[in-house]
Design a protein around this motif. Structure first.
Motif, mmCIF file in Angstrom:
data_model
loop_
_atom_site.group_PDB
_atom_site.id
_atom_site.type_symbol
_atom_site.label_atom_id
_atom_site.label_comp_id
_atom_site.label_asym_id
_atom_site.label_seq_id
_atom_site.Cartn_x
_atom_site.Cartn_y
_atom_site.Cartn_z
ATOM 1 N N TRP A 1 0.829 -1.216 0.000
ATOM 2 C CA TRP A 1 0.000 0.000 0.000
ATOM 3 C C TRP A 1 0.864 1.268 0.000
ATOM 4 O O TRP A 1 0.597 2.224 -0.740
ATOM 5 C CB TRP A 1 -0.923 -0.010 1.220
ATOM 6 N N GLY A 2 1.892 1.276 0.825
ATOM 7 C CA GLY A 2 2.738 2.460 0.939
ATOM 8 C C GLY A 2 3.574 2.736 -0.284
ATOM 9 O O GLY A 2 4.086 3.853 -0.467
ATOM 10 N N LEU A 3 3.727 1.722 -1.144
ATOM 11 C CA LEU A 3 4.509 1.880 -2.359
ATOM 12 C C LEU A 3 3.693 2.510 -3.486
ATOM 13 O O LEU A 3 4.256 3.083 -4.416
ATOM 14 C CB LEU A 3 5.027 0.506 -2.800
ATOM 15 N N ARG A 4 2.370 2.413 -3.359
ATOM 16 C CA ARG A 4 1.471 2.824 -4.437
ATOM 17 C C ARG A 4 1.007 4.261 -4.239
ATOM 18 O O ARG A 4 0.187 4.553 -3.376
ATOM 19 C CB ARG A 4 0.260 1.872 -4.477
ATOM 20 N N SER A 5 1.479 5.153 -5.071
ATOM 21 C CA SER A 5 1.081 6.558 -4.964
ATOM 22 C C SER A 5 -0.359 6.792 -5.375
ATOM 23 O O SER A 5 -0.935 7.858 -5.091
ATOM 24 C CB SER A 5 2.011 7.434 -5.820
#
Length: 289
Positions: free
Chosen positions: A276-280
């Motif tokens: 989730w944190g990787l996906r802007s």
């Protein structure tokens, strides 16, 4: 009853000592450490482990075609790896780790996700075993291959789409609750993530229950204290819940804790914040829940 649930998912060092060498028992060392710890679970296994144990490497028994860390492999790959560890159908599996309770919960969940129901975590893990002066072995394990059948239980694995839907419906009656097991500073977005490239913050609508709050001296808190922590974190464990964390490891501790209080079918978001944190393109929140 909570006590019955607890005994199903946790075994004592006394119990394990009495059953060492018993036919049909598989002992699994699931030790794994964060990259920043500069420790190797595999190397430490060679130095000392509970007699009869085999080493389960969550980074190796994983979907290595995925760029996310230690994602679940497919059933065929899991079956092949577990067979080589000498674990077969119908065996009772006891999982432990060298911290007390950390990565053992992940491997407990993995076995359950692939259809195993008779799997438990050693209460207190290797530290308690050593503190009690119990026997250890060293060197490589040499298990005899057995037949193992893996069938993925989708009810225990939450996908990105599942979590996105739960986040969008946060607070709506019947929507799954999201519980994030990372530390409070990471959840709030006050600290940088240990993995490069990840944003700092949390999934909108999630509640925070740091996994470390559930454990004292490497042992899971008793069910009544866990229930109080659940309430304090603002979620009801009797309702649908998805657990998440940094990379799908400590989320399994929350799932285990919920199982000991009677809620056994709790899905874990395998990709967790590493995905989730990787996906802007995905929304993010900061601050307290």
């Amino acid at each position: 009853m909570p006590g019955e649930a607890e005994s199903k998912y946790l075994v004592s060092t006394d119990w394990l000592a009495e059953h060492l060498g018993a036919p049909g028992l598989a002992i699994v060392d699931a030790s794994w450490h964060l990259p920043t710890a500069n420790r190797s679970g595999g190397a430490e296994f060679l130095e000392r482990h509970i007699p009869g144990a085999v080493y389960f490497d969550i980074d190796a028994i994983a979907d290595n075609s995925n760029n996310l860390p230690h994602m679940l492999p497919d059933p065929v790959a899991f079956s092949s790896a577990v067979r080589k560890l000498g674990i077969g159908d119908g065996m009772k599996i006891v999982v432990y780790d060298s911290v007390g309770l950390f990565s053992a919960a992940r491997v407990w969940w993995m076995f359950r996700a692939f259809g195993v129901r008779d799997v438990a975590v050693l209460d207190g893990g290797l530290p308690k075993w050593l503190a009690e002066g119990r026997p250890v072995a060293e060197g490589e394990a040499r298990p005899q291959s057995r037949h193992f059948t893996a069938r993925l239980d989708h009810a225990l694995v939450a996908s990105l789409d599942d979590v996105r839907a739960a986040s969008a419906k946060a607070g709506v009656a019947g929507a799954p609750q999201l519980v994030d097991a990372r530390s409070a500073p990471r959840f709030r977005g006050d600290e940088l993530e240990p993995r490069p490239g990840l944003r700092s913050g949390h999934i909108p609508g999630a509640r925070n229950l740091p996994w470390s709050d559930l454990i004292v001296e490497g042992r899971l808190l008793p069910p009544e204290k866990l229930a109080a922590l659940f309430a304090g974190a603002g979620f009801d464990p009797s309702k649908p819940t998805i657990t998440t964390c940094g990379s799908g490891v400590s989320a399994c501790i929350v799932a285990l804790a919920m199982a000991t209080t009677g809620r056994s079918a709790v899905p874990v978001y395998d990709g967790s914040w590493a995905e989730w944190g990787l996906r802007s393109d995905l929304p993010m929140a900061k601050g307290p829940a």
